[in-house]
Scaffold this active site. Structure first.
Site, PDB file in Angstrom:
ATOM      1  N   PRO A   1      -4.004   0.224  19.053  1.00  0.00           N
ATOM      2  CA  PRO A   1      -3.900  -0.266  17.673  1.00  0.00           C
ATOM      3  C   PRO A   1      -3.960   0.829  16.616  1.00  0.00           C
ATOM      4  O   PRO A   1      -3.605   0.585  15.468  1.00  0.00           O
ATOM      5  CB  PRO A   1      -5.088  -1.225  17.556  1.00  0.00           C
ATOM      6  CG  PRO A   1      -6.058  -0.766  18.590  1.00  0.00           C
ATOM      7  CD  PRO A   1      -5.232  -0.246  19.721  1.00  0.00           C
TER       8      PRO A   1
ATOM      9  N   LYS B   1       1.052  -0.037  15.155  1.00  0.00           N
ATOM     10  CA  LYS B   1       2.445  -0.014  15.589  1.00  0.00           C
ATOM     11  C   LYS B   1       2.872  -1.162  16.496  1.00  0.00           C
ATOM     12  O   LYS B   1       4.060  -1.336  16.748  1.00  0.00           O
ATOM     13  CB  LYS B   1       2.738   1.309  16.312  1.00  0.00           C
ATOM     14  CG  LYS B   1       2.675   2.522  15.398  1.00  0.00           C
ATOM     15  CD  LYS B   1       3.627   2.377  14.246  1.00  0.00           C
ATOM     16  CE  LYS B   1       3.486   3.464  13.216  1.00  0.00           C
ATOM     17  NZ  LYS B   1       4.174   3.156  11.964  1.00  0.00           N
TER      18      LYS B   1
ATOM     19  N   HIS C   1       0.841  -1.195   0.000  1.00  0.00           N
ATOM     20  CA  HIS C   1       0.000   0.000   0.000  1.00  0.00           C
ATOM     21  C   HIS C   1       0.879   1.248   0.000  1.00  0.00           C
ATOM     22  O   HIS C   1       1.746   1.410   0.856  1.00  0.00           O
ATOM     23  CB  HIS C   1      -0.902   0.025   1.236  1.00  0.00           C
ATOM     24  CG  HIS C   1      -2.045  -0.933   1.174  1.00  0.00           C
ATOM     25  ND1 HIS C   1      -3.125  -0.868   2.024  1.00  0.00           N
ATOM     26  CD2 HIS C   1      -2.287  -1.979   0.338  1.00  0.00           C
ATOM     27  CE1 HIS C   1      -3.983  -1.832   1.713  1.00  0.00           C
ATOM     28  NE2 HIS C   1      -3.482  -2.521   0.704  1.00  0.00           N
TER      29      HIS C   1
ATOM     30  N   TYR D   1      -9.276   5.256   7.779  1.00  0.00           N
ATOM     31  CA  TYR D   1      -9.505   5.622   9.172  1.00  0.00           C
ATOM     32  C   TYR D   1     -10.579   6.710   9.155  1.00  0.00           C
ATOM     33  O   TYR D   1     -10.407   7.731   8.489  1.00  0.00           O
ATOM     34  CB  TYR D   1      -8.241   6.175   9.816  1.00  0.00           C
ATOM     35  CG  TYR D   1      -7.120   5.168  10.007  1.00  0.00           C
ATOM     36  CD1 TYR D   1      -6.866   4.611  11.252  1.00  0.00           C
ATOM     37  CD2 TYR D   1      -6.301   4.796   8.937  1.00  0.00           C
ATOM     38  CE1 TYR D   1      -5.833   3.704  11.441  1.00  0.00           C
ATOM     39  CE2 TYR D   1      -5.268   3.880   9.107  1.00  0.00           C
ATOM     40  CZ  TYR D   1      -5.038   3.344  10.361  1.00  0.00           C
ATOM     41  OH  TYR D   1      -4.008   2.440  10.541  1.00  0.00           O
TER      42      TYR D   1
ATOM     43  N   TYR E   1       3.871   6.725   9.854  1.00  0.00           N
ATOM     44  CA  TYR E   1       3.083   5.540   9.496  1.00  0.00           C
ATOM     45  C   TYR E   1       3.943   4.479   8.816  1.00  0.00           C
ATOM     46  O   TYR E   1       3.813   3.287   9.092  1.00  0.00           O
ATOM     47  CB  TYR E   1       1.917   5.940   8.595  1.00  0.00           C
ATOM     48  CG  TYR E   1       0.818   4.902   8.546  1.00  0.00           C
ATOM     49  CD1 TYR E   1      -0.161   4.856   9.526  1.00  0.00           C
ATOM     50  CD2 TYR E   1       0.753   3.973   7.506  1.00  0.00           C
ATOM     51  CE1 TYR E   1      -1.178   3.906   9.481  1.00  0.00           C
ATOM     52  CE2 TYR E   1      -0.254   3.019   7.456  1.00  0.00           C
ATOM     53  CZ  TYR E   1      -1.216   2.989   8.452  1.00  0.00           C
ATOM     54  OH  TYR E   1      -2.211   2.030   8.415  1.00  0.00           O
TER      55      TYR E   1
END
Length: 395
Positions: free
Chosen positions: A293, A297, A72, A201, A385
């Site tokens: 979560p 990580k 991704h 998200y 990220y």
């Protein structure tokens, strides 16, 4: 029984450390209190940072990852009725994340360890590190009714938050930092195609939601619930209806629903223990720290510890640098706290903590609006990220 490094815990951290050490010619034995089937039954996240993928390649367990992992280059944050894409590759010079389930990582590492003939004792009972303050530590345990003593030079505690390893550090030396959030994630795994090619998200007035996946035909979805909630209170129909309410309408309209094959509630907490080393014992992964979560990580931070521990043992056995043991904790913690910050930031700004529009709610909106509306802000999210660089033992 004797080895160079005794590893307590056969989760992905313990197995990856064992694989790397075995390939490097450093003898190790893994002790795990659960069965191999139980370890594989744990349903966990599956978003791997660039550094995690690179270390798995170094360990020689990348065949299935390359065949089935989903690369991704970005993800979306749904906020204020819009979807803002975080262009990971474009904002980080080509870095990305790979979606590949933690269960699959664990299975690959188990198979690799078995093929190398390295020793793992599953269902090891009453595992106890001993004499960690001396130059001759050892671990006692019971296996199939027989008492064993495993002499070693070092002990790696990879046995999770409830394991025995952290409790071996004297109370007057150990300091813990913790934040518990009054919410959890109700997660559903279903054999349905993902609603989008990349993760979403979503922050919403009804609470947080997330759209993820395990494969092109298996999806993982979450919604924010109270930390006291039970999954038994949610039918599949109720879950899907609530998820749709929290997603942007174009996304909700294309959501494919189906029977859940797993449903659970995960609590959210932040936890760090200092130091991560005492005597000949080092801590890795959940034994030393936990992250919410949000931001994916947990596994990746454990892998960061594995990288540091692996480089440490290489330096000790190849270069005689036993002095670097004293740098292990500070090296790990320098990255741990930065990662904890990112997970805390994502959690604090994407979830709903108040039933009314209060000051904190407005601050969340302002914070997200600033970061998502600024290229520099999106770049900050992206670089965290995909994963910050692994910390170096020597700088």
């Amino acid at each position: 029984m004797k080895t160079q490094v005794a590893i307590i815990g056969a989760g992905p951290a313990g197995l990856l450390l064992g694989q790397l050490l075995t390939v490097a010619g450093i003898d190790n034995i893994i002790l795990e209190r659960r069965s191999a089937d139980y370890v594989l039954s744990r349903i966990r996240a599956g978003v791997l940072e660039q550094g995690t993928v690179d270390l798995l390649r170094e360990a020689g367990v990348d065949t299935n990852l390359d065949a089935h992992g989903l690369v991704h280059d970005g993800f979306d944050i749904a906020f204020a009725g819009e979807r803002v894409r975080i262009d990971l590759a474009g904002l980080t010079g080509g870095k990305h994340v790979t979606v590949y389930g933690q269960t699959e990582v664990t299975r690959d590492l188990m198979n690799a360890r078995q093929s190398l003939g390295a020793s793992t004792y599953y269902q090891a009972e009453d595992v106890q590190p001993q004499a960690i303050d001396t130059d001759s530590p050892y671990v006692t345990f019971i296996h199939e009714g027989e008492q064993y003593r495993l002499d070693c030079a070092y002990i790696a505690g990879c046995d999770g938050f409830h394991g025995v390893s952290r409790s071996c550090i004297p109370e007057d030396r150990l300091k813990t930092f913790e934040r518990e959030y009054p919410l959890g994630w109700l997660g559903v795994l279903s054999d349905t195609p993902p609603v989008a090619e990349e993760l979403i998200y979503a922050t919403h007035e009804r609470g947080f939601a997330m759209c993820s996946m395990r494969s092109p035909s298996r999806s993982r979805y979450y919604i924010q619930v109270p930390d006291t909630e039970s999954p038994d209170n949610w039918s599949d129909e109720a879950f899907w209806a609530e998820l749709k309410r929290r997603l942007p309408e174009p996304v909700a309209d294309t959501l494919v629903t189906g029977a859940s094959i797993e449903k659970s509630v995960a609590p959210l907490r932040s936890f760090v223990a200092e130091p991560m080393q005492h005597g000949r014992l080092i801590l890795l992964g959940d034994a030393a720290h936990i992250v919410p979560p949000t931001g994916a990580k947990g596994l990746n931070l454990a892998v960061s510890d594995v990288n540091t521990a692996y480089r440490l043992f290489q330096a000790i056995y190849n270069d005689g640098r036993a002095d670097l043991l004293e740098r292990y904790s500070a090296t790990c913690l320098s990255r741990v706290w930065k990662t904890e910050r990112f997970s805390w930031w994502m959690t604090a700004n994407l979830h709903k903590f108040s039933a009314t529009e209060d000051f904190d709610t407005r601050m969340q909106q302002a914070e997200l609006g600033y970061y998502l509306g600024s290229k520099a802000g999106r770049a900050t999210i992206a670089e965290n990220y995909v994963g910050l660089p692994f910390a170096e033992l020597e700088q």
